[in-house]
Scaffold this motif. Structure first.
Motif, short mmCIF file in Angstrom:
data_model
loop_
_atom_site.label_atom_id
_atom_site.label_comp_id
_atom_site.label_asym_id
_atom_site.label_seq_id
_atom_site.Cartn_x
_atom_site.Cartn_y
_atom_site.Cartn_z
N LEU A 59 0.62 -1.14 -0.01
CA LEU A 59 0.03 0.03 -0.03
C LEU A 59 1.04 1.28 0.08
O LEU A 59 0.55 2.14 -0.68
N GLU A 60 1.95 1.17 0.70
CA GLU A 60 2.90 2.37 0.83
C GLU A 60 3.49 2.90 -0.54
O GLU A 60 3.54 3.80 -0.94
N LEU A 61 3.75 1.54 -1.13
CA LEU A 61 4.42 1.60 -2.51
C LEU A 61 3.44 2.23 -3.55
O LEU A 61 3.80 3.20 -4.18
N VAL A 62 2.19 1.81 -3.43
CA VAL A 62 1.06 2.19 -4.29
C VAL A 62 0.73 3.66 -4.17
O VAL A 62 0.73 4.42 -5.11
N HIS A 63 0.86 4.13 -2.82
CA HIS A 63 0.75 5.40 -2.49
C HIS A 63 1.88 6.59 -3.10
O HIS A 63 1.55 7.46 -3.45
N GLY A 64 3.18 5.70 -2.79
CA GLY A 64 4.04 6.69 -3.24
C GLY A 64 4.25 6.90 -4.97
O GLY A 64 4.60 7.92 -5.40
N ILE A 65 3.75 5.62 -5.57
CA ILE A 65 3.79 5.92 -6.98
C ILE A 65 2.71 6.90 -7.47
O ILE A 65 2.79 7.74 -8.26
N THR A 66 1.50 6.89 -6.68
CA THR A 66 0.39 7.75 -6.90
C THR A 66 0.49 9.19 -6.87
O THR A 66 0.43 10.05 -7.80
N GLY A 76 -6.36 5.03 -12.98
CA GLY A 76 -7.27 3.98 -12.90
C GLY A 76 -6.72 2.74 -12.33
O GLY A 76 -7.36 2.10 -11.44
N THR A 77 -5.59 2.28 -12.82
CA THR A 77 -4.95 1.06 -12.39
C THR A 77 -4.47 1.28 -11.13
O THR A 77 -4.53 0.28 -10.13
N LEU A 78 -3.72 2.51 -10.63
CA LEU A 78 -3.51 2.72 -9.28
C LEU A 78 -4.48 2.82 -8.17
O LEU A 78 -4.40 2.03 -7.20
#
Length: 539
Positions: free
Chosen positions: A313-320, A350-352
């Motif tokens: 979740l932290e990685l996805v948040h960081g990417i976003t 959308g993917t994120l």
């Protein structure tokens, strides 16, 4: 017994040499406002108030644990009562730390600075003692200061008993309240205090502070190790110093006591950031086998499954946040910042968003599951499947541009499908699936019919397993795998509504014929029943 001179950052300026070890959180408690990290706005306000002789009679300090509320309260007490090295100074934002008031306040023994823990002194009787004592002047200090920690724990009656004194205290009395739960403090108290919200300390600032502390302690460390500790501290200096203390004790003596990232990771049970990035790569590539292999490795290392999902979740948040153009987090390793930037350039919003929602749901399942390991496996596999699906926005754009070919994976050409929605319902009825045919006929409006895709809008509640049962029924006819979905979008009328509308239109047509219209006019109570219509013969 001899004494040593005070050192920068010590909360007890004079300490016996044989007093034993003091933990870092106590040893490096700030002794001046300059040492109070991350609270520049509050320090500026207090400094200006002292210089202009506009000192409030009551202060309220709020913030999460470990950001410096109690330390700030003691610093304010010293600032108000410092008399300087020569003994003739006044209130100052830079207390000298060598005069008697400064030393005794730092050591917690000044008779005019009274610290009270509201968690264990909640009653109105405890407050009455304060009310009685404020009438008397300070014994040796300029101000009598009452520091009440965790003030939100006071009872309602205790708060009420304090209000009058808090509003109009004697000029020699100052109140300093500290709390982690500001919403539990009555507004009648809030309105009588000058409030300071102490901020969480940023991770990069914490890491720099920890590096300074270890330099003073003559301990070598890796930057990544300090970054891990800073993130684990969640903005709390005290929490971070406690973890740092543990990390120093955990360090391998054979390596000179160096604090390394691997040791900190093992000590805290953190997921390896490199492993997390590899795991996310496999998820985005749709590689479930290797994704589960990494999960197994982390489990064997003793990493909490919920911690792995939380790391994703932290990685996805960081990417976003990288994708929307926010500043890089300096506390992150350089390779992770580069990876986030690369993913941000490739992945759509959308993917994120879809990945975030699935991992968030998965984290909740892992926390509540009887077997967290199994729940983590299923959450990751669900994310693997979702990552391979086309982005809805991109798919809609390509459809609009005519750039989407017929699905190559369909076992049967789309041309063999029923010609339209009505024909599909008729096929179900002919195949003996009467219940499904009836539900589609009466309670489903058509949103999209593009075999093997069927999108419907329910006009009445449908069974929970309706989409699954319909997919299975359609596949049993010709082997085609349909994608059945229910959408809250504009849809055509149901087949039943269309039939009713057509019947009413025909009835109105018949009534409009001259012969029928004349009969209905002559016999107003007559009804039109049992008629047949051949529009080609109608005159």
């Amino acid at each position: 017994m001899t004494e040593e001179s005070p050192a920068l950052g010590l909360d007890m300026p004079m300490q016996p040499r044989d007093a034993g070890y003091r933990v870092l959180a106590r040893k490096y408690r700030p002794q001046t406002f300059a040492e109070l990290i991350g609270q520049e706005a509050m320090v500026r306000t207090l400094g200006n108030a002292i210089k202009r002789d506009r000192i409030a009679h009551a202060f309220l300090l709020t913030g999460v644990r470990g950001v410096g509320k109690t330390s700030t309260a003691r610093l304010i007490a010293k600032a108000l009562n410092c008399i300087g090295p020569a003994g003739n100074g006044g209130p100052t934002i830079d207390p000298c730390n060598v005069c008697e008031p400064c030393i005794s306040i730092a050591e917690g023994r000044h008779i005019d600075v009274i610290e009270m823990d509201a968690a264990s002194n909640t009653s109105v009787d405890n407050i009455r003692e304060i009310i009685e004592a404020v009438r008397y002047s300070a014994v040796s200090a300029r101000y009598k200061v009452y520091i009440v920690d965790e003030v939100h724990m006071l009872s309602k009656n205790a708060f009420n008993a304090l209000l009058k004194t808090l509003e109009e205290p004697p000029p020699h009395v100052k109140f300093i309240f500290a709390t982690t739960e500001i919403d539990k403090v009555p507004v009648t108290v809030l309105s009588r205090c000058q409030r300071f919200d102490l901020r969480r300390i940023p991770a990069d600032l914490l890491a720099s502070h920890f590096a300074y502390v270890l330099e003073q302690e003559h301990v070598v460390s890796e930057p990544d190790a300090l970054a891990m500790i800073a993130r684990a501290a969640e903005g709390s200096v005290r929490d971070g110093l406690s973890i740092l203390d543990q990390a120093v004790a955990h360090a391998d003596m054979d390596s000179g006591g160096k604090v390394t990232a691997d040791q900190v990771q093992g000590m805290l049970g953190l997921s390896d950031r490199g492993a997390l990035r590899r795991l996310l790569t496999h998820i985005l590539d749709g590689d479930g086998k290797n994704a589960l292999a990494i999960l197994g490795e982390q489990h064997a290392l003793g990493v909490d499954p919920a911690g792995v999902v939380r790391g994703l979740l932290e990685l996805v948040h960081g990417i976003t946040v990288t994708k929307v153009g926010t500043t890089d987090d300096p506390a992150l390793p350089a390779e992770e910042r580069a990876a986030l930037a690369e993913w941000a350039g490739k992945l759509g919003h959308g993917t994120l968003h879809r990945l975030w929602q699935m991992l968030l749901k998965g984290h909740d399942e892992v926390v509540k599951a009887a077997d967290p390991r199994e729940a983590a496996d299923m959450a990751v596999l669900r994310a693997v499947y979702a990552a391979t699906l086309p982005d809805p926005g991109e798919l809609a754009r390509r459809i609009a541009e005519g750039g989407v070919a017929a699905p190559a994976a369909s076992p049967t050409p789309a041309s063999t499908a029923p010609a339209d929605f009505g024909a599909l319902v008729a096929r179900l009825e002919a195949g003996g699936r009467y219940a499904l045919a009836q539900l589609l006929h009466d309670n489903a409006g058509l949103v999209r019919y593009a075999p093997p895709e069927l999108s419907l809008r329910a006009t009445k509640p449908l069974p929970v397993d309706f989409a699954r049962d319909l997919t299975a029924a359609l596949k049993s006819f010709d082997g085609m795998i349909w994608q059945v979905g229910l959408a809250d979008e504009p849809a055509s009328a149901t087949l039943l509504e269309q039939e009713n509308a057509a019947r009413l239109a025909n009835e109105e047509f018949v009534k409009a014929q001259p012969l029928v219209a004349g009969l209905l006019e002559a016999f107003p109570s007559a009804e039109l029943t049992g008629w047949t219509l051949n529009r080609s013969d109608a005159a």
